[in-house]
Design an enzyme around this catalytic site. Structure first.
Site, PDB file in Angstrom:
ATOM      1  N   ASN A   1      -2.980   6.248   6.373  1.00 48.25           N
ATOM      2  CA  ASN A   1      -3.682   7.055   7.377  1.00 48.25           C
ATOM      3  C   ASN A   1      -4.391   6.137   8.371  1.00 48.25           C
ATOM      4  O   ASN A   1      -4.228   4.925   8.331  1.00 48.25           O
ATOM      5  CB  ASN A   1      -4.668   8.012   6.698  1.00 48.25           C
ATOM      6  CG  ASN A   1      -5.762   7.249   5.938  1.00 48.25           C
ATOM      7  OD1 ASN A   1      -6.002   6.056   6.175  1.00 48.25           O
ATOM      8  ND2 ASN A   1      -6.421   7.926   5.030  1.00 48.25           N
TER       9      ASN A   1
ATOM     10  N   GLU B   1      -0.029 -35.189  29.344  1.00 45.83           N
ATOM     11  CA  GLU B   1      -0.962 -34.143  28.899  1.00 45.83           C
ATOM     12  C   GLU B   1      -2.357 -34.724  28.655  1.00 45.83           C
ATOM     13  O   GLU B   1      -3.262 -34.001  28.231  1.00 45.83           O
ATOM     14  CB  GLU B   1      -0.437 -33.448  27.637  1.00 45.83           C
ATOM     15  CG  GLU B   1       0.720 -32.493  27.928  1.00 45.83           C
ATOM     16  CD  GLU B   1       1.022 -31.532  26.773  1.00 45.83           C
ATOM     17  OE1 GLU B   1       0.440 -31.693  25.687  1.00 45.83           O
ATOM     18  OE2 GLU B   1       1.844 -30.620  26.980  1.00 45.83           O
TER      19      GLU B   1
ATOM     20  N   TYR C   1       0.850  -1.181   0.000  1.00 44.09           N
ATOM     21  CA  TYR C   1       0.000   0.000   0.000  1.00 44.09           C
ATOM     22  C   TYR C   1       0.888   1.234   0.000  1.00 44.09           C
ATOM     23  O   TYR C   1       1.736   1.407   0.881  1.00 44.09           O
ATOM     24  CB  TYR C   1      -0.933   0.037   1.216  1.00 44.09           C
ATOM     25  CG  TYR C   1      -1.867   1.208   1.119  1.00 44.09           C
ATOM     26  CD1 TYR C   1      -3.002   1.127   0.311  1.00 44.09           C
ATOM     27  CD2 TYR C   1      -1.597   2.409   1.754  1.00 44.09           C
ATOM     28  CE1 TYR C   1      -3.848   2.210   0.158  1.00 44.09           C
ATOM     29  CE2 TYR C   1      -2.433   3.511   1.606  1.00 44.09           C
ATOM     30  CZ  TYR C   1      -3.557   3.403   0.808  1.00 44.09           C
ATOM     31  OH  TYR C   1      -4.380   4.485   0.639  1.00 44.09           O
TER      32      TYR C   1
ATOM     33  N   ASP D   1      15.717   7.687   5.006  1.00 48.43           N
ATOM     34  CA  ASP D   1      14.390   7.784   4.406  1.00 48.43           C
ATOM     35  C   ASP D   1      14.439   7.487   2.911  1.00 48.43           C
ATOM     36  O   ASP D   1      13.473   6.979   2.346  1.00 48.43           O
ATOM     37  CB  ASP D   1      13.820   9.202   4.591  1.00 48.43           C
ATOM     38  CG  ASP D   1      13.391   9.463   6.022  1.00 48.43           C
ATOM     39  OD1 ASP D   1      13.194   8.491   6.762  1.00 48.43           O
ATOM     40  OD2 ASP D   1      13.271  10.659   6.394  1.00 48.43           O
TER      41      ASP D   1
ATOM     42  N   GLN E   1      11.539  15.739  10.317  1.00 47.14           N
ATOM     43  CA  GLN E   1      10.519  14.838  10.840  1.00 47.14           C
ATOM     44  C   GLN E   1       9.217  15.580  11.079  1.00 47.14           C
ATOM     45  O   GLN E   1       8.133  15.066  10.784  1.00 47.14           O
ATOM     46  CB  GLN E   1      11.017  14.216  12.150  1.00 47.14           C
ATOM     47  CG  GLN E   1      10.110  13.144  12.681  1.00 47.14           C
ATOM     48  CD  GLN E   1       9.911  12.044  11.669  1.00 47.14           C
ATOM     49  OE1 GLN E   1      10.841  11.607  11.022  1.00 47.14           O
ATOM     50  NE2 GLN E   1       8.685  11.618  11.487  1.00 47.14           N
TER      51      GLN E   1
ATOM     52  N   GLU F   1      10.878   5.465  16.535  1.00 50.80           N
ATOM     53  CA  GLU F   1      10.990   4.940  15.169  1.00 50.80           C
ATOM     54  C   GLU F   1      12.391   5.255  14.616  1.00 50.80           C
ATOM     55  O   GLU F   1      13.091   4.377  14.137  1.00 50.80           O
ATOM     56  CB  GLU F   1       9.908   5.576  14.300  1.00 50.80           C
ATOM     57  CG  GLU F   1       9.892   5.070  12.865  1.00 50.80           C
ATOM     58  CD  GLU F   1       8.990   5.900  11.977  1.00 50.80           C
ATOM     59  OE1 GLU F   1       8.568   7.007  12.382  1.00 50.80           O
ATOM     60  OE2 GLU F   1       8.720   5.454  10.842  1.00 50.80           O
ATOM     61  N   HIS F   2      12.773   6.521  14.678  1.00 53.24           N
ATOM     62  CA  HIS F   2      14.111   6.954  14.244  1.00 53.24           C
ATOM     63  C   HIS F   2      14.861   7.524  15.433  1.00 53.24           C
ATOM     64  O   HIS F   2      14.295   8.281  16.211  1.00 53.24           O
ATOM     65  CB  HIS F   2      14.021   8.066  13.199  1.00 53.24           C
ATOM     66  CG  HIS F   2      13.193   7.726  12.005  1.00 53.24           C
ATOM     67  ND1 HIS F   2      11.872   8.116  11.878  1.00 53.24           N
ATOM     68  CD2 HIS F   2      13.491   7.032  10.878  1.00 53.24           C
ATOM     69  CE1 HIS F   2      11.397   7.681  10.724  1.00 53.24           C
ATOM     70  NE2 HIS F   2      12.344   7.018  10.097  1.00 53.24           N
TER      71      HIS F   2
ATOM     72  N   HIS G   1       6.483  15.924   8.369  1.00 57.58           N
ATOM     73  CA  HIS G   1       5.730  14.762   7.878  1.00 57.58           C
ATOM     74  C   HIS G   1       4.235  14.948   8.006  1.00 57.58           C
ATOM     75  O   HIS G   1       3.481  14.746   7.059  1.00 57.58           O
ATOM     76  CB  HIS G   1       6.151  13.489   8.617  1.00 57.58           C
ATOM     77  CG  HIS G   1       7.108  12.668   7.835  1.00 57.58           C
ATOM     78  ND1 HIS G   1       6.782  12.104   6.625  1.00 57.58           N
ATOM     79  CD2 HIS G   1       8.395  12.307   8.072  1.00 57.58           C
ATOM     80  CE1 HIS G   1       7.830  11.447   6.155  1.00 57.58           C
ATOM     81  NE2 HIS G   1       8.827  11.558   7.011  1.00 57.58           N
TER      82      HIS G   1
ATOM     83  N   HIS H   1      -2.124 -38.849  20.688  1.00 55.46           N
ATOM     84  CA  HIS H   1      -0.772 -38.368  20.416  1.00 55.46           C
ATOM     85  C   HIS H   1       0.244 -39.439  20.823  1.00 55.46           C
ATOM     86  O   HIS H   1       1.217 -39.699  20.133  1.00 55.46           O
ATOM     87  CB  HIS H   1      -0.482 -37.092  21.220  1.00 55.46           C
ATOM     88  CG  HIS H   1      -1.065 -35.842  20.616  1.00 55.46           C
ATOM     89  ND1 HIS H   1      -2.409 -35.614  20.520  1.00 55.46           N
ATOM     90  CD2 HIS H   1      -0.473 -34.748  20.064  1.00 55.46           C
ATOM     91  CE1 HIS H   1      -2.623 -34.433  19.957  1.00 55.46           C
ATOM     92  NE2 HIS H   1      -1.457 -33.888  19.667  1.00 55.46           N
TER      93      HIS H   1
END
Lengths: 428, 428
Positions: free
Chosen positions: B209, B410, B124, B356, B255, B322-323, B258, B415
């Site tokens: 968004n 168990e 996207y 970036d 930044q 993030e950065h 943005h 099994h």
């Protein structure tokens, strides 16, 4: 177990569909639980556990004396078995890769990355119809190998307010930091937000019922990571005349006994072989303890007859099973064609229960077709990758024009200037 | 940008909080969009795009002739810049690791694993206030390196029904298979369920968004994987007297431009230095095109004065930016102490905009503190790990007792039997 003969390719999509266990009402219930625990902490957990589990222990945290006491309850045989499984799982999972490297991508531009342990992880260990201490091994061993600082575990207490002894024993053996007697969505909420008692974690692992799964999906909104959205367990077997029908039947039943919503699929080119396997299932199911569960699960299940093993492999790749057994001639060759599966068992002697418990691979695997895009749990699941870069004055002066042109084309002037101001300084 | 002096450790938790962009009403709107697209396919996309974007192209798919035509619209400078960025990103991302190995975990038990490309991935690419062709490079290059068979891309068309030329050019250069002019939650829905036009994918990547982010969270219910829940972008800078205040100011502004919901944080031990940097910001912001956005973003932002660089690193690890830019003496040493961050920029010449666009590292990174448990996009993000096991007759006969003991403990009898039936056969 119904038999479906030679379904057309255009009908495969409907054959690979699994029923979804999640519903809007579960989503609403879970959202309320998350909100309550977020606001009211331990008090909310106490109230919710009282309502759903009918059991609230006096203290959520398992004490050191409880942990010591359970050692007496574990038989020497079980201790030996757990030790063997522990060794194999550890041996397999320690081959994880730290992916640490640095390269010069451009003169004077050095980019690197490394995997760093996630500091605090939360393990959810369900305890429904069966205690699942094997899941403790499967989650805590890679968490420890990854180097996680805190390994928190939540598991629902039984009616007497205790957690199954083998589960506690396994947790203690694997170095789990703290254990809480909390189950359901409220356990996931506690580890997401933190409460007076339970610490907040960075990532939550482990299977659970639909409330737990729904809660794991909802907490992604709060920046907490999860291993995967886990649903009902499933097994697909591809078999030809070289298989042992009694082995295949035993494998299909071992999956069917998990829960009434489990699904098993048998793919083969021979209707006769399918008949033999179903006959074996009928024989073997007769005296099984969890017979009713297996019956219910087999009702969702199918033996599908296809034209060739090639076609079986195509179908399997479309279905993307959690577990895949290849009980065919040249199974190793067939395995090379697998594109989508959680874990693959090659040949007549590799039963799924080997991987469930003790061979070394992880049993926390993507279900419901999620294996197309998700991986099972690995040691790397307990780490994150961070990238690093250092740039010399010459490097930035030569790379700046590229950055400046691209930033300008994206209309991000301040991005452009951050490179330009350095270039100009170097060019002075 | 407010200055906060020496906040107490017990108040750090409130300082690292980010505002959540998601809301219940967004969740409801998105759930309706998903449901509509699931049921009505292209027709629903057309209707929803008309309502939200006021623009519906005649055909969603970008044609070959459109792709050819955009080549004329890209300036030679931009082509050269994109080529340089492409090379650096490719060079860095091709060092991915296929983690292919097999070991004998136990005599006769061979366990292995390998990474296999995810067959169909969806990218996207948002197009809000700025076209983001750089994101095409960051997602399509690793997808191609991973070996994904189909790379689908969706991006919202502008008012005239076209996608930005540089975005199409980058997609074409990187070998994106098919491109659709669809934006918002309806694009995520289309790639999740498939429609008459858009193929269903296995994993969806890319920023967006709040509708796109909400949709990515909701589709996890349908077994489709996502890269990460991406929120507003953010930068944390740790600076000392060895920094260049004008460089740091330029970075903080890069930044801040943005979006109005971006956050920048400056950490330093010197109030005087903070003052110099803020002064530089005020100078540099004056003639910035996206000044209003940067102003709004700076209003959410803070310069925090702490006692030492050690303390700054502790705060940063808690914040998990993030950065992260380390504009301090011995920045390389400081980088070794980083536990939580998306991408780290070391020293005065490593500006965020290098990462970036063009240095080689990926710019699709976890935000909002998610870097504690999530990684940025890597080539491995486009692959999944599958485990394999083969077991000899001797192997199963020797491992079966372990499996049998654990399965019995168990309470999973079927099994146990799946291992026992093989052991008995071998022992015959």
């Amino acid at each position: 177990m119904r038999i479906i003969e030679f379904p057309k390719r255009e009908n495969w999509d409907s054959l690979i569909e699994r029923p979804s266990a999640l519903s809007e009402s579960t989503a609403r219930d879970v959202a309320e639980i998350l909100s309550a625990v977020r606001q009211h902490g331990d008090e909310a957990i106490r109230r919710i556990s009282q309502k759903f589990d009918k059991c609230v222990p006096d203290t959520f945290a398992v004490s050191d004396s409880e942990l010591l006491a359970v050692r007496q309850c574990i038989s020497p045989d079980l201790k030996t078995a757990i030790a063997t499984a522990y060794d194999n799982i550890r041996r397999f999972h320690q081959l994880a890769d730290t992916a640490e490297y640095e390269i010069e991508t451009f003169p004077g531009v050095f980019c690197g990355r490394k995997r760093i342990p996630i500091e605090r992880v939360g393990l959810y260990i369900p305890a429904g119809s069966a205690p699942l201490f094997s899941t403790v091994l499967m989650l805590a061993i890679p968490a420890k190998l990854a180097g996680c600082e805190e390994i928190i575990m939540c598991s629902p207490p039984s009616g007497d307010g205790t957690i199954d002894a083998a589960t506690l024993y396994a947790a203690s053996l694997c170095g789990v930091s703290r254990i809480y007697k909390i189950g359901g969505a409220q356990a996931i909420a506690a580890m997401t937000f933190g409460t007076e008692t339970v610490p907040k974690v960075d990532k939550i692992f482990g299977p659970g019922n639909r409330y737990v799964t729904e809660a794991k999906l909802q907490i992604l909104r709060y920046g907490v990571a999860i291993d995967m959205p886990a649903g009902p367990s499933e097994l697909l077997v591809i078999a030809d005349d070289t298989c042992r029908p009694d082995f295949v039947a035993a494998d299909l039943l071992s999956q069917a006994e998990h829960g009434p919503d489990s699904q098993v699929i048998l793919l083969t080119e021979s209707k006769e072989l399918a008949g033999k396997i179903i006959e074996q299932i009928e024989q073997q199911i007769a005296d099984l303890q969890r017979r009713d569960i297996a019956f219910a699960s087999l009702a969702n299940s199918a033996a599908i007859i296809l034209r060739s093993i090639e076609e079986c492999l195509d179908f399997s790749n479309l279905y993307a099973p959690e577990h895949l057994i290849l009980a065919v001639e040249n199974a190793g060759q067939a395995a090379l064609r697998i594109k989508n599966a959680g874990s693959v068992f090659i040949g007549n002697y590799a039963c799924e229960s080997a991987g469930d418990y003790a061979s070394g691979t992880n049993h926390t695997l993507p279900t419901g077709g999620a294996a197309r895009g998700f991986s099972g749990v690995t040691t790397e699941s307990f780490m994150k990758t961070i990238t690093f870069q250092r740039i010399t004055s010459k490097g930035i002066s030569q790379l700046a024009p590229t950055i400046e042109t691209m930033a300008a084309a994206e209309g991000l002037e301040a991005h452009r200037r951050a490179a330009a101001i350095r270039r100009k300084e170097v060019e002075k």
